[in-house]
Design an enzyme around this catalytic site. Structure first.
Site, mmCIF file in Angstrom:
data_model
loop_
_atom_site.group_PDB
_atom_site.id
_atom_site.type_symbol
_atom_site.label_atom_id
_atom_site.label_comp_id
_atom_site.label_asym_id
_atom_site.label_seq_id
_atom_site.Cartn_x
_atom_site.Cartn_y
_atom_site.Cartn_z
ATOM 1 N N GLY A 56 59.739 -1.264 1.790
ATOM 2 C CA GLY A 56 60.615 -0.280 2.411
ATOM 3 C C GLY A 56 62.005 -0.496 1.830
ATOM 4 N NE ARG A 120 57.690 -1.714 -4.671
ATOM 5 C CZ ARG A 120 57.312 -1.033 -3.585
ATOM 6 N NH1 ARG A 120 57.678 -1.443 -2.383
ATOM 7 N NH2 ARG A 120 56.602 0.062 -3.699
ATOM 8 C CG ASP A 267 61.459 4.412 -1.523
ATOM 9 O OD1 ASP A 267 60.717 5.159 -0.848
ATOM 10 O OD2 ASP A 267 61.430 3.176 -1.429
ATOM 11 C CG ASN A 277 59.726 8.690 1.285
ATOM 12 O OD1 ASN A 277 60.163 7.551 1.418
ATOM 13 N ND2 ASN A 277 58.907 9.227 2.175
ATOM 14 C CE LYS A 278 54.723 4.334 -0.553
ATOM 15 N NZ LYS A 278 54.574 3.506 -1.779
HETATM 16 O O1 MRU Z 1 55.982 1.286 -1.301
HETATM 17 P P1 MRU Z 1 56.760 1.127 -0.022
HETATM 18 O O2 MRU Z 1 55.881 0.818 1.149
HETATM 19 O O3 MRU Z 1 57.913 0.180 -0.179
HETATM 20 O O4 MRU Z 1 57.367 2.582 0.208
HETATM 21 C C1 MRU Z 1 58.212 2.785 1.315
HETATM 22 C C2 MRU Z 1 58.654 4.183 1.482
HETATM 23 O O5 MRU Z 1 58.343 5.055 0.701
HETATM 24 C C3 MRU Z 1 59.574 4.450 2.630
HETATM 25 O O6 MRU Z 1 59.398 5.740 3.120
HETATM 26 C C4 MRU Z 1 61.034 4.307 2.141
HETATM 27 O O7 MRU Z 1 61.210 3.087 1.492
HETATM 28 C C5 MRU Z 1 61.994 4.416 3.244
HETATM 29 S S1 MRU Z 1 61.970 3.022 4.294
HETATM 30 C C6 MRU Z 1 63.130 3.224 5.503
#
Ligand code: MRU
Length: 375
Positions: A56, A120, A267, A277-278
């Site tokens: 996150g 990342r 992100d 975002n995801k």
């Molecule tokens: O791959 P991840 O689990 O780190 O991805 C997280 C997301 O896409 C969240 O929606 C984003 O980081 C926002 S967290 C407040």
């Protein structure tokens, strides 16, 4: 203050710095096991970030700041008597060690920064935190002890400010949630993804605290199931009504008229409002637009990257094919299958109804409005 004290009880201990080590709640084991891991080296922390044990965007930022602090903790320990030097709550121990030079501190910081920056690529909070720590070190006095103290204070400030920011996001966004609504979210943008309260879920938590009653729907979020494993887990802890769905059920759910708002985290948000975002978020935004359902993004200001003009410039992380070809040691696709596994996608700004930030709400985001808020 009372309000915050109530909330503190629900803060998830996602990441912290305790007695000279980084502590994380290992998210790869949730919801089955709640294991707090103690991380003693920068390499171990980089690995935890890569494996999504801590994940996150805002949580990755805090973890990165703590990674830089950890590199100093370990440098000092090489000279010390075995005790710890830094602890967020207990403070800073005596660090007057004659053997440690400012040059050695700076060189450890730079090594840690390089290692953490390679974990990342998409969440800009990682780079934001590393830059902020580096800037603090660059501005610090030449004395090694003072430099170490500056580094510790900066890391703790990043963590503590983040929690306040999340409360503000909740306060700024709760007006979009009303009694009786159906709210759809994707991935996990809650306490687990942050300093403990959330961004998209902060809005939901705040609305719930205000006495509003509504239903949350959580996409399971293939391939790593952050929605099923993490979002459902923490919404249930907060006593919020939640229903889980497969990602591919989202269109039919929205078409059924049961969803009044979609809210997700981010992100990286660039100058024109395009948002990473995801993976799956962009599709949801298109479906929401097709059915005239508002689509909200909630994020702290540290998720904005105004050095990039549009979403096309955002580096998107590609993850290991095994995340898609198998599940929990069971192969679900023939060996050697070619896989497309991007961790994120880009939602164009024109599909976003509003971006809810700690600095305020940007309705129908565009470059001009984002520039105004950038100050
Ligand atoms: O791959 P991840 O689990 O780190 O991805 C997280 C997301 O896409 C969240 O929606 C984003 O980081 C926002 S967290 C407040």
């Amino acid at each position: 203050v009372g309000d915050n004290a109530e909330r503190e009880k629900l803060i998830i201990p996602t990441v912290d710095f305790v007695e000279g080590a980084v502590r994380i709640l290992d998210q790869t084991l949730l919801p089955a096991d709640e294991v707090i891991r103690e991380i003693g080296s920068v390499g171990e922390l980089a690995d935890a970030i890569r494996r999504l044990a801590v994940r996150g965007a805002p949580a990755i930022g805090i973890a990165a700041a703590y990674g830089m602090l950890l590199s100093i903790e370990n440098l000092l320990r090489e000279q010390g008597d075995g005790g710890w030097f830094f602890d967020r709550k207990k403070g800073i121990a005596d660090i007057s060690l004659p053997e440690v030079s400012a040059g050695a501190v700076r060189s450890r910081l730079s090594e840690a920064r390089t290692e953490l920056a390679e974990t990342r690529p998409t969440a800009v909070n990682l780079f934001w935190a590393l830059d902020r720590m580096t800037a603090a070190a660059n501005e610090a006095p030449g004395d090694a002890v003072d430099l170490c103290r500056v580094i510790a204070r900066e890391a703790f400030a990043i963590h503590e400010e983040e929690l306040e920011i999340e409360f503000r996001i909740g306060e700024n966004g709760s007006r979009f949630i009303h009694d009786g609504m159906g709210v759809l979210t994707h991935c996990n943008a809650g306490g687990l993804a942050t300093a403990g309260y959330g961004t998209a879920l902060a809005v939901i938590y705040r609305a719930h605290e205000e006495g509003k009653r509504f239903s949350v729907f959580a996409d399971e979020t293939r391939p790593l199931l952050q929605g099923a494993r993490l979002t459902v887990w923490e919404l249930q802890k907060h006593g919020i009504d939640v229903t889980l769905l497969c990602d591919n059920a989202a269109a039919s759910l929205i078409a059924s008229g049961r969803i009044d708002a979609v809210i997700v985290g981010a992100d990286r948000i660039v100058s024109n409002g395009d948002t990473a975002n995801k993976i799956g978020t962009c599709g949801l935004a298109h479906i929401a637009r097709a059915f005239d359902v508002p689509f909200y993004v909630a994020a702290p200001w540290s998720t904005f990257d105004t050095t990039l003009a549009s979403g096309a410039e955002i580096p998107v992380e590609e993850r290991d094919p095994s995340e898609v070809t198998g599940f929990s040691h069971v192969e679900t696709a023939p060996r050697g299958t070619e896989v497309y596994n991007p961790a994120f996608d880009i939602t164009p700004a024109e599909l976003i109804t509003a971006i809810i930030t700690d600095r305020g709400v940007i309705e129908q985001p565009n470059s001009r409005k984002i520039k105004v808020l950038s100050g």
